[in-house]
Design an enzyme around this catalytic site. Sequence first.
Site, PDB file in Angstrom:
ATOM      1  CG  ASP A 149      -1.542  -1.334   1.520  1.00 18.17           C
ATOM      2  OD1 ASP A 149      -1.893  -2.052   0.571  1.00 18.17           O
ATOM      3  OD2 ASP A 149      -1.657  -1.674   2.707  1.00 18.17           O
ATOM      4  CD  GLU A 171      -8.365  -4.027  -1.171  1.00 15.40           C
ATOM      5  OE1 GLU A 171      -8.768  -4.129  -0.009  1.00 15.40           O
ATOM      6  OE2 GLU A 171      -7.459  -4.734  -1.636  1.00 15.40           O
TER       7      GLU A 171
END
Length: 353
Positions: free
Chosen positions: A53, A229
């Site tokens: 991420d 997401e």
Amino acid sequence: MNNDDTPGPALRRRGLLGLAAATGLGLPGAAMTAPQTQDTFTNPVLPGVEAGDPWVVWHAGRYYLTATFDPEGGLWVYSSDRLSDWRQAERRKVWTPEPGGPRSKMIWAPELHHLDGRWYLYFTAADGIDANHRHYVLEAEHPMGPFVDRGRVHQEHERYSIDGSVLRLTDGRLYWMYADDGLWIAPMSSPTRASGPGVRIVRGEHDWERGWHKVDGRWQPQRDHYWIEAPQALQRHGRDFVVYSAGHTAAVYYLGLLELTGKDPLDPKSWAKHPTPLFGPTDKVFAPGHNSFTRSPDGKEDWLVYHAKDQAAGDASGRTMRVQRFGWTADGRPDFGSAIASGVPQRKPSGEA
């Protein structure tokens, strides 16, 4: 631009096996590539470090990076004058959770935003139970801190939610975007607070957006379950895009595209979803996704920042930080090209010393 998986939540992502797993990975194809020169670099740009991420922002001559570096220990910020090499970057731990508290574990997907002259570090955390994930924010005058704890971002979404990010429109309006069985958006009254109930603007619907689970030790797409997401704003020439991740960060992962085509971001009809993915795995790059965007030091080039793996095995472990230049189509949409394998030389960002 950034100015200046899974089938079941309990299986999901983010640095589960740590540094030892990442450093043991091979680099498929690396031995067959041309030698690196002083004008080139190769992925990963932070080798041997779990960096799911990744989020990078450029400000005042420096890049700042945060990622899911330490999911059971806290938040770190890196600083570097080079996007293409983070091995010698300054590192600082800027937040440590209270032991046993509601945000003491599963600390995922931090993002560092510069808004109205202040720095805000958003992240998702829980108490070890995935369903208890909520969003939190820290505030500082400098991207390396010290940070002041500002608590929960979105009190009115009192259930599981992850991957919070900020969308700022050209008229100054702020919106909070996040994931919870689809992508949601809520208005923000300030950079630290979402002020009202969120609206789900899109759900998964395409085969490439399906969640994945293991069958006899192998990842397989789920028949009736989708997983999308990590919404990320990307703005250019007056158009507002949101790039999101779909599939499974430990198996097959893609990047998809939304565009704000109406006037009200809180109206699902204002969003158009592109039917095919912009970016995905190759035979040498696995689970590429959960991206951010930045620019070259001279501002002339757009760069994609993302995590990926060199092997399909290992669940969520082995994710390292990758970067590559991207362009735009004739009709004004982002064009990410194909994921570039580890060890393949790329030209350094324009203006990088």
